[in-house]
Scaffold this motif. Structure first.
Motif, PDB file in Angstrom:
ATOM      1  N   PRO A   1       0.832  -1.206   0.000  1.00 42.54           N
ATOM      2  CA  PRO A   1       0.000   0.000   0.000  1.00 42.54           C
ATOM      3  C   PRO A   1       0.867   1.258   0.000  1.00 42.54           C
ATOM      4  O   PRO A   1       2.027   1.206   0.387  1.00 42.54           O
ATOM      5  N   ILE A   2       0.282   2.366  -0.422  1.00 44.88           N
ATOM      6  CA  ILE A   2       1.051   3.599  -0.526  1.00 44.88           C
ATOM      7  C   ILE A   2       1.416   4.084   0.874  1.00 44.88           C
ATOM      8  O   ILE A   2       0.551   4.323   1.719  1.00 44.88           O
ATOM      9  N   MET A   3       2.718   4.202   1.102  1.00 48.50           N
ATOM     10  CA  MET A   3       3.225   4.670   2.400  1.00 48.50           C
ATOM     11  C   MET A   3       4.063   5.912   2.177  1.00 48.50           C
ATOM     12  O   MET A   3       4.810   6.010   1.192  1.00 48.50           O
ATOM     13  N   THR A   4       3.931   6.858   3.071  1.00 48.99           N
ATOM     14  CA  THR A   4       4.688   8.102   2.962  1.00 48.99           C
ATOM     15  C   THR A   4       5.388   8.419   4.276  1.00 48.99           C
ATOM     16  O   THR A   4       5.355   7.610   5.221  1.00 48.99           O
ATOM     17  N   ALA A   5       6.054   9.553   4.330  1.00 48.71           N
ATOM     18  CA  ALA A   5       6.779   9.977   5.535  1.00 48.71           C
ATOM     19  C   ALA A   5       6.085  11.177   6.144  1.00 48.71           C
ATOM     20  O   ALA A   5       5.845  12.178   5.469  1.00 48.71           O
ATOM     21  N   GLY A   6       5.755  11.074   7.418  1.00 50.68           N
ATOM     22  CA  GLY A   6       5.034  12.133   8.103  1.00 50.68           C
ATOM     23  C   GLY A   6       5.894  12.906   9.078  1.00 50.68           C
ATOM     24  O   GLY A   6       7.122  12.981   8.933  1.00 50.68           O
ATOM     25  N   PRO A   7       5.284  13.470  10.095  1.00 51.29           N
ATOM     26  CA  PRO A   7       6.012  14.300  11.069  1.00 51.29           C
ATOM     27  C   PRO A   7       7.042  13.484  11.848  1.00 51.29           C
ATOM     28  O   PRO A   7       6.868  12.294  12.090  1.00 51.29           O
ATOM     29  N   GLY A   8       8.137  14.153  12.217  1.00 50.41           N
ATOM     30  CA  GLY A   8       9.173  13.484  13.007  1.00 50.41           C
ATOM     31  C   GLY A   8      10.160  12.692  12.184  1.00 50.41           C
ATOM     32  O   GLY A   8      11.029  12.018  12.743  1.00 50.41           O
ATOM     33  N   THR A   9      10.071  12.775  10.851  1.00 51.57           N
ATOM     34  CA  THR A   9      11.014  12.055   9.988  1.00 51.57           C
ATOM     35  C   THR A   9      11.998  13.039   9.363  1.00 51.57           C
ATOM     36  O   THR A   9      11.717  14.237   9.248  1.00 51.57           O
ATOM     37  N   PHE A  10      13.140  12.510   8.937  1.00 49.82           N
ATOM     38  CA  PHE A  10      14.113  13.351   8.249  1.00 49.82           C
ATOM     39  C   PHE A  10      13.538  13.861   6.937  1.00 49.82           C
ATOM     40  O   PHE A  10      13.848  14.969   6.500  1.00 49.82           O
TER      41      PHE A  10
END
Length: 314
Positions: free
Chosen positions: A215-224
């Motif tokens: 499934p489509i996964m992305t990067a949210g808050p707290g990530t580089f």
């Protein structure tokens, strides 16, 4: 007779003075020579700062008894920092996932990142092991075996620059090099920020970063990734997500209508944006319509290494 005795006494007195003076001078030179020798030794002895006690990025006090000559890295990020500081010749063990720089491929492997082989680690007789918080169990085992182990776990780019690089450099006797690298990287960051700091939130393009396609996964808050998008002048589409790595439906992405799409699927050819462009229903997304779909190497934006600055500049 009396005159001869006086002359003799005067002669003995002069000889005594001369001898005393010579002894004094000799003693003085000897003292000076000894002092210089000790000073030179202190200046040239690289081990003079050891043992040292450092606090790692898991708030542990770690004693490094001597200058490490045999270092093991339990994460690709730590391996990259070691090589960046010119310590590659001291690295005797790395994980199967450590692949940068090219020289790393010839170094002995000690298992996976998630399950490093303790027997192999012990057999390599390391002076220092660099781990991550993910390997807490292995860290505890190495504590019991008195193997000096530092946990390197930065949460932000500033922590990577000011703490991670410093820790590795200090522990391995490369503090001066660490300082040089850190200052050089900070200058590059400042150069980017000078161009983006004054962009208001409303003027920033919305950027969708696709970490995984199904499934489509992305990067949210707290990530580089979230931090880098903002520093580079954009606004992360998932900045307000409830978790650091959320799954998004196609409908949610289309509704948010990103201006730019970045992707870094592992194992996906970098010259294949069609896998995103040709998705049904995505034709009206701004990034698709304007040809703003770009590949970026996941290793430079997801690993906590100096190459994060490469990602920022890109």
């Amino acid at each position: 007779m009396r005159r001869g005795k006086v002359l003799k006494n005067r002669y003995l007195f002069i000889v005594t003075i001369v001898i005393f003076t010579l002894i004094t001078l000799a003693g003085g030179c000897g003292s000076s020579g000894k002092s210089d020798t000790v000073s030179d030794k202190n200046l040239n002895d690289e081990n003079s700062i050891y043992p040292i006690i450092l606090e790692d990025q898991m708030s542990r006090k770690v004693t490094i008894p001597k200058k490490p000559e045999r270092i093991i890295s339990l994460a690709p990020s730590n391996t990259e920092i070691l090589f960046c500081l010119g310590l590659g010749d001291k690295v005797v063990g790395v994980t199967n996932f450590c692949d940068y720089p090219e020289e790393v491929k010839a170094i002995q492997k000690i298992g996976d990142y998630s399950e490093p082989n303790m027997e192999q680690i012990i057999a390599l007789e390391p002076d220092l092991v660099l781990a991550t918080a993910f390997q807490e169990e292995q860290v505890k085992q190495m504590e019991k075996l008195n193997i000096p182990t530092l946990v390197i776990e930065p949460a932000t780019i500033d922590e990577m620059l000011d703490e991670s690089i410093y820790l590795v450099g200090k522990a391995a006797g490369a503090e001066e090099k660490a300082s040089e690298v850190r200052e050089s990287l900070k200058e590059r960051v400042s150069d980017v920020l000078s161009k983006t700091n004054n962009i208001s939130e409303s003027e920033r393009p919305i950027v969708f970063y696709e970490l995984y396609p199904s499934p489509i996964m992305t990067a949210g808050p707290g990530t580089f990734i979230d931090e880098i998008i903002w520093m580079a002048g954009g606004l992360n589409l998932a900045h307000d997500a409830e978790s650091s790595y959320p799954e998004y439906s196609q409908e949610m992405i289309i509704a948010k209508n990103p201006d730019i799409i970045l992707y870094s699927h592992h194992g996906t050819a970098k010259d294949n944006p069609e896998q995103i462009i040709n998705r049904p229903g995505w034709q009206n997304v701004k990034a698709i319509k304007n040809g703003k779909v770009f590949y970026i190497d996941g290793n430079i934006i997801q690993r906590t290494t100096p190459r994060l600055i490469d990602a920022l500049e890109q």
